[in-house]
Design a protein around this motif. Structure first.
Motif, PDB file in Angstrom:
ATOM      1  N   ILE A 121    -100.732 -50.668 -19.746  1.00 60.20           N
ATOM      2  CA  ILE A 121    -101.781 -50.853 -20.647  1.00 60.20           C
ATOM      3  C   ILE A 121    -101.330 -50.865 -22.058  1.00 60.20           C
ATOM      4  O   ILE A 121    -102.301 -51.798 -22.837  1.00 60.20           O
ATOM      5  CB  ILE A 121    -102.786 -49.460 -20.382  1.00 60.20           C
ATOM      6  CG1 ILE A 121    -103.110 -49.663 -18.964  1.00 60.20           C
ATOM      7  CG2 ILE A 121    -103.985 -49.800 -21.216  1.00 60.20           C
ATOM      8  CD1 ILE A 121    -103.960 -48.579 -18.486  1.00 60.20           C
ATOM      9  N   ILE A 122    -100.296 -50.195 -22.458  1.00 61.88           N
ATOM     10  CA  ILE A 122     -99.841 -50.484 -23.784  1.00 61.88           C
ATOM     11  C   ILE A 122     -99.554 -51.875 -24.253  1.00 61.88           C
ATOM     12  O   ILE A 122     -99.856 -52.327 -25.132  1.00 61.88           O
ATOM     13  CB  ILE A 122     -98.525 -49.382 -24.045  1.00 61.88           C
ATOM     14  CG1 ILE A 122     -99.213 -48.035 -23.871  1.00 61.88           C
ATOM     15  CG2 ILE A 122     -98.215 -49.399 -25.517  1.00 61.88           C
ATOM     16  CD1 ILE A 122     -97.870 -46.949 -24.170  1.00 61.88           C
ATOM     17  N   ILE A 123     -98.849 -52.636 -23.307  1.00 56.22           N
ATOM     18  CA  ILE A 123     -98.598 -53.732 -23.554  1.00 56.22           C
ATOM     19  C   ILE A 123     -99.827 -54.865 -23.476  1.00 56.22           C
ATOM     20  O   ILE A 123     -99.847 -55.731 -24.232  1.00 56.22           O
ATOM     21  CB  ILE A 123     -97.396 -54.312 -22.544  1.00 56.22           C
ATOM     22  CG1 ILE A 123     -96.231 -53.474 -22.631  1.00 56.22           C
ATOM     23  CG2 ILE A 123     -97.354 -55.635 -22.446  1.00 56.22           C
ATOM     24  CD1 ILE A 123     -95.120 -53.864 -21.449  1.00 56.22           C
ATOM     25  N   VAL A 124    -100.628 -54.546 -22.604  1.00 51.90           N
ATOM     26  CA  VAL A 124    -101.664 -55.166 -22.761  1.00 51.90           C
ATOM     27  C   VAL A 124    -102.477 -55.202 -23.881  1.00 51.90           C
ATOM     28  O   VAL A 124    -102.995 -56.169 -24.595  1.00 51.90           O
ATOM     29  CB  VAL A 124    -102.882 -55.151 -21.558  1.00 51.90           C
ATOM     30  CG1 VAL A 124    -104.015 -55.556 -21.472  1.00 51.90           C
ATOM     31  CG2 VAL A 124    -101.893 -55.076 -20.284  1.00 51.90           C
ATOM     32  N   ALA A 171    -101.441 -54.512 -26.915  1.00 53.03           N
ATOM     33  CA  ALA A 171    -100.422 -55.251 -27.806  1.00 53.03           C
ATOM     34  C   ALA A 171    -100.856 -56.810 -27.792  1.00 53.03           C
ATOM     35  O   ALA A 171    -100.755 -57.385 -28.663  1.00 53.03           O
ATOM     36  CB  ALA A 171     -99.182 -54.747 -27.561  1.00 53.03           C
ATOM     37  N   VAL A 172    -100.928 -57.275 -26.547  1.00 48.02           N
ATOM     38  CA  VAL A 172    -101.162 -58.457 -26.233  1.00 48.02           C
ATOM     39  C   VAL A 172    -102.533 -58.871 -26.854  1.00 48.02           C
ATOM     40  O   VAL A 172    -102.755 -60.011 -27.328  1.00 48.02           O
ATOM     41  CB  VAL A 172    -101.136 -58.940 -24.748  1.00 48.02           C
ATOM     42  CG1 VAL A 172    -101.528 -60.212 -24.565  1.00 48.02           C
ATOM     43  CG2 VAL A 172     -99.431 -58.892 -24.138  1.00 48.02           C
ATOM     44  N   PHE A 173    -103.540 -58.265 -26.606  1.00 44.84           N
ATOM     45  CA  PHE A 173    -104.823 -58.440 -27.420  1.00 44.84           C
ATOM     46  C   PHE A 173    -104.617 -58.480 -28.867  1.00 44.84           C
ATOM     47  O   PHE A 173    -105.382 -59.143 -29.628  1.00 44.84           O
ATOM     48  CB  PHE A 173    -105.796 -57.377 -27.020  1.00 44.84           C
ATOM     49  CG  PHE A 173    -106.459 -57.629 -25.572  1.00 44.84           C
ATOM     50  CD1 PHE A 173    -107.343 -58.777 -25.023  1.00 44.84           C
ATOM     51  CD2 PHE A 173    -106.328 -57.045 -24.342  1.00 44.84           C
ATOM     52  CE1 PHE A 173    -107.751 -58.959 -24.131  1.00 44.84           C
ATOM     53  CE2 PHE A 173    -107.049 -57.154 -23.301  1.00 44.84           C
ATOM     54  CZ  PHE A 173    -107.512 -58.441 -22.999  1.00 44.84           C
ATOM     55  N   ASN A 174    -103.582 -57.550 -29.366  1.00 46.14           N
ATOM     56  CA  ASN A 174    -103.732 -57.911 -30.770  1.00 46.14           C
ATOM     57  C   ASN A 174    -103.062 -58.928 -31.286  1.00 46.14           C
ATOM     58  O   ASN A 174    -103.648 -59.675 -32.308  1.00 46.14           O
ATOM     59  CB  ASN A 174    -102.643 -56.666 -31.470  1.00 46.14           C
ATOM     60  CG  ASN A 174    -103.331 -55.344 -31.301  1.00 46.14           C
ATOM     61  OD1 ASN A 174    -104.607 -55.330 -31.435  1.00 46.14           O
ATOM     62  ND2 ASN A 174    -102.496 -54.216 -31.283  1.00 46.14           N
ATOM     63  N   ILE A 175    -102.221 -59.676 -30.581  1.00 48.51           N
ATOM     64  CA  ILE A 175    -101.277 -60.932 -30.436  1.00 48.51           C
ATOM     65  C   ILE A 175    -102.471 -61.895 -30.764  1.00 48.51           C
ATOM     66  O   ILE A 175    -102.624 -62.932 -31.351  1.00 48.51           O
ATOM     67  CB  ILE A 175    -100.295 -61.069 -29.665  1.00 48.51           C
ATOM     68  CG1 ILE A 175     -99.130 -60.227 -29.803  1.00 48.51           C
ATOM     69  CG2 ILE A 175     -99.882 -62.693 -29.649  1.00 48.51           C
ATOM     70  CD1 ILE A 175     -98.238 -60.604 -28.731  1.00 48.51           C
ATOM     71  N   LEU A 176    -103.367 -61.766 -29.669  1.00 48.00           N
ATOM     72  CA  LEU A 176    -104.457 -62.867 -29.434  1.00 48.00           C
ATOM     73  C   LEU A 176    -105.449 -62.635 -30.717  1.00 48.00           C
ATOM     74  O   LEU A 176    -105.662 -63.666 -31.474  1.00 48.00           O
ATOM     75  CB  LEU A 176    -105.361 -62.312 -28.030  1.00 48.00           C
ATOM     76  CG  LEU A 176    -106.684 -63.345 -28.056  1.00 48.00           C
ATOM     77  CD1 LEU A 176    -106.537 -64.560 -27.907  1.00 48.00           C
ATOM     78  CD2 LEU A 176    -107.413 -62.709 -26.753  1.00 48.00           C
ATOM     79  N   SER A 177    -105.604 -61.566 -31.103  1.00 43.56           N
ATOM     80  CA  SER A 177    -106.626 -61.299 -32.361  1.00 43.56           C
ATOM     81  C   SER A 177    -105.907 -61.994 -33.439  1.00 43.56           C
ATOM     82  O   SER A 177    -106.543 -62.845 -34.371  1.00 43.56           O
ATOM     83  CB  SER A 177    -107.015 -60.040 -32.731  1.00 43.56           C
ATOM     84  OG  SER A 177    -107.511 -59.246 -31.358  1.00 43.56           O
ATOM     85  N   SER A 178    -104.627 -61.767 -33.899  1.00 44.56           N
ATOM     86  CA  SER A 178    -103.733 -62.211 -34.991  1.00 44.56           C
ATOM     87  C   SER A 178    -103.806 -63.893 -34.894  1.00 44.56           C
ATOM     88  O   SER A 178    -104.174 -64.383 -35.917  1.00 44.56           O
ATOM     89  CB  SER A 178    -102.745 -61.699 -35.178  1.00 44.56           C
ATOM     90  OG  SER A 178    -101.592 -61.904 -33.928  1.00 44.56           O
ATOM     91  N   LEU A 179    -103.589 -64.293 -33.704  1.00 42.33           N
ATOM     92  CA  LEU A 179    -103.653 -65.818 -33.655  1.00 42.33           C
ATOM     93  C   LEU A 179    -105.021 -66.393 -33.870  1.00 42.33           C
ATOM     94  O   LEU A 179    -104.908 -67.648 -34.775  1.00 42.33           O
ATOM     95  CB  LEU A 179    -103.013 -66.140 -32.321  1.00 42.33           C
ATOM     96  CG  LEU A 179    -101.630 -66.000 -32.132  1.00 42.33           C
ATOM     97  CD1 LEU A 179    -101.290 -66.402 -30.579  1.00 42.33           C
ATOM     98  CD2 LEU A 179    -100.752 -66.980 -33.004  1.00 42.33           C
ATOM     99  N   ILE A 180    -105.925 -65.931 -33.397  1.00 46.96           N
ATOM    100  CA  ILE A 180    -107.313 -66.370 -33.607  1.00 46.96           C
ATOM    101  C   ILE A 180    -107.328 -66.262 -35.191  1.00 46.96           C
ATOM    102  O   ILE A 180    -108.216 -67.440 -35.903  1.00 46.96           O
ATOM    103  CB  ILE A 180    -108.370 -65.485 -33.064  1.00 46.96           C
ATOM    104  CG1 ILE A 180    -108.235 -65.841 -31.589  1.00 46.96           C
ATOM    105  CG2 ILE A 180    -109.973 -65.728 -33.506  1.00 46.96           C
ATOM    106  CD1 ILE A 180    -109.312 -64.845 -30.509  1.00 46.96           C
ATOM    107  N   MET A 181    -107.216 -65.242 -35.901  1.00 48.01           N
ATOM    108  CA  MET A 181    -107.511 -65.238 -37.280  1.00 48.01           C
ATOM    109  C   MET A 181    -106.597 -66.071 -38.051  1.00 48.01           C
ATOM    110  O   MET A 181    -106.911 -67.073 -39.030  1.00 48.01           O
ATOM    111  CB  MET A 181    -107.160 -63.722 -37.688  1.00 48.01           C
ATOM    112  CG  MET A 181    -108.278 -62.912 -37.530  1.00 48.01           C
ATOM    113  SD  MET A 181    -107.993 -61.315 -38.233  1.00 48.01           S
ATOM    114  CE  MET A 181    -106.528 -60.667 -37.317  1.00 48.01           C
ATOM    115  N   LEU A 182    -105.593 -66.525 -37.437  1.00 50.20           N
ATOM    116  CA  LEU A 182    -104.489 -67.308 -37.987  1.00 50.20           C
ATOM    117  C   LEU A 182    -104.886 -69.033 -37.940  1.00 50.20           C
ATOM    118  O   LEU A 182    -104.909 -69.686 -39.156  1.00 50.20           O
ATOM    119  CB  LEU A 182    -103.003 -67.211 -37.454  1.00 50.20           C
ATOM    120  CG  LEU A 182    -101.905 -68.164 -37.989  1.00 50.20           C
ATOM    121  CD1 LEU A 182    -101.636 -67.858 -39.555  1.00 50.20           C
ATOM    122  CD2 LEU A 182    -100.771 -68.080 -37.250  1.00 50.20           C
TER     123      LEU A 182
END
Length: 415
Positions: free
Chosen positions: A279-282, A284-295
């Protein structure tokens, strides 16, 4: 095929631009979260693998893969049973022994003990005991000399040292008109061993088989025969002919039946821990998703310009996929370093936390084993790495698709 300009754009998007510090912060948090998740999975799974392997080796090193036990605790015709066991295909060794719970006393202290009698040659050939002698020597033990080897924890509890005498109390003593008088015999401690399993180190006393027969009043009989096979997982099949032959005479118990609850619980706990820590990795992956959407939102004008200059939708998708997977890959690399570092210094970390908190977080009486074990499975590590990279890749698909779907006409209409 990834082109040079796509790699160049990817490198530029991985570094923060003007006013993009918050996006970079979220991406950094994502990288740290991935690293922590990977490190936690590697460390925990390795410790649990090591715990199971160490417990398996220690328990089977002392008890063998199976025991042939006579009814009433006596196996009269044991030489024939021993020969029948050794003759079975797949059996590597068979050892006669006596095992009986008694009481041990020294200096006014009394503890419950388990006395085990072994032939001296079999005792010295047992690597689990012979390689873990912490005091004295097994060579000092002699038949009829009244010498024993005891567990290190038991020696601590009784306060007995090598060369001193410990009294063993057998309740099944001599009958008198006033009742049964317990049999009390003094033995000299010739060796102290520490196999690493708390329950064994705090209870076991080992003596020559002949002395144990005298103490237990068994004459020439033994209590059981310990059997070791070349494949512990097939022990039931290997010993099935012996079970049929000894039906009504003795019982054959293998390690799977004796310890099934313990090892089944370990498997369940290991599986649950893997998915819980995933779940920790999941996250973290959602954080990657959020940062890419903002980018993508921050780079909308740049994306439109690239589209007007001839960049294809596929090229833009590859750029943002590479940005996200680069963050995931960097997190995986950092997680591997952190995870193996934790494993390397695991015992020092446990001891340090225990000193800081004032509590024993690795209590051998609860954890079975004296030290925190670890055994890393390369295939398991590879699975964790691939799982993390796959989740990171999936997290990039939606933002990459949104970037590729940008309409340059709409974005640049008023530029």
């Amino acid at each position: 095929m990834i082109t040079a300009y796509e790699r160049m754009i990817t490198r530029r998007y991985l570094l923060p631009g003007k006013g993009e510090g918050f996006i970079f912060l979220v991406a950094g948090i994502s990288l740290v979260a991935v690293a922590l998740g990977v490190a936690a999975l590697i460390a925990v799974m390795s410790v649990m693998n090591g715990f199971r392997a160490e417990l398996f080796d220690r328990i089977l090193g002392l008890n063998g893969h199976a025991v042939v036990q006579g009814y009433g605790g006596r196996l009269e015709d044991w030489p024939q049973v021993l020969a029948d066991a050794k003759a079975l295909p797949g059996v590597t060794s068979a050892v006669p022994m006596i095992e009986q719970p008694l009481m041990g006393s020294y200096g006014g202290r009394v503890e419950g003990v388990v006395v085990r009698g072994l032939r001296l040659d079999d005792l010295r050939a047992n690597a689990t005991i012979a390689s873990n002698i912490t005091g004295g020597s097994l060579n000092a033990m002699r038949v009829g000399a009244g010498t024993v080897a005891i567990g290190a924890r038991l020696a601590e509890q009784l306060g007995v040292r090598v060369g001193e005498q410990i009294s063993l109390i057998n309740p099944a003593g001599q009958s008198t008109p006033f009742g049964t008088v317990p049999r009390i015999v003094a033995y000299t401690v010739a060796a102290v061993f520490e196999v690493g399993v708390y329950d064994y180190d705090k209870a076991f006393i080992i003596m020559p088989l002949e002395d144990a027969q005298t103490l237990m009043r068994l004459d020439d009989a033994v209590g059981m025969i310990e059997v070791v096979t070349d494949d512990p997982d097939q022990v039931g099949r290997i010993l099935d002919p012996l079970k049929q032959k000894l039906a009504g005479i003795a019982v054959v118990n293998d390690w799977q039946a004796s310890n099934s609850a313990l090892f089944s619980a370990l498997v369940v706990e290991q599986t649950v821990m893997f998915w819980v820590l995933s779940i920790i990795i999941v996250v973290a992956v959602f954080n990657i998703l959020s940062s890419l959407i903002m980018l993508v939102r921050a780079k909308t004008r740049d994306i439109a310009i690239l589209r007007t200059m001839g960049a294809s939708r596929a090229a833009l998708m590859r750029v943002f996929v590479m940005v996200g997977t680069s963050i995931g890959a960097a997190g995986v690399a950092a997680g591997l370093v952190l995870g193996f570092g934790l494993l390397q210094f695991r015992q020092g970390i446990v001891d340090g936390v225990s000193r800081l908190t004032g509590t024993d977080i690795w209590d051998p009486s609860v954890r079975y084993l004296t030290l925190l074990p670890a055994k890393t499975d390369p295939m398991e590590v590879l699975g964790i790495v691939l799982l993390t990279l796959a989740l990171s890749l999936l997290a990039t698909l939606y933002p990459a698709w949104k970037a590729a779907s940008t309409d340059p006409v709409t974005v640049l209409r008023y530029e």
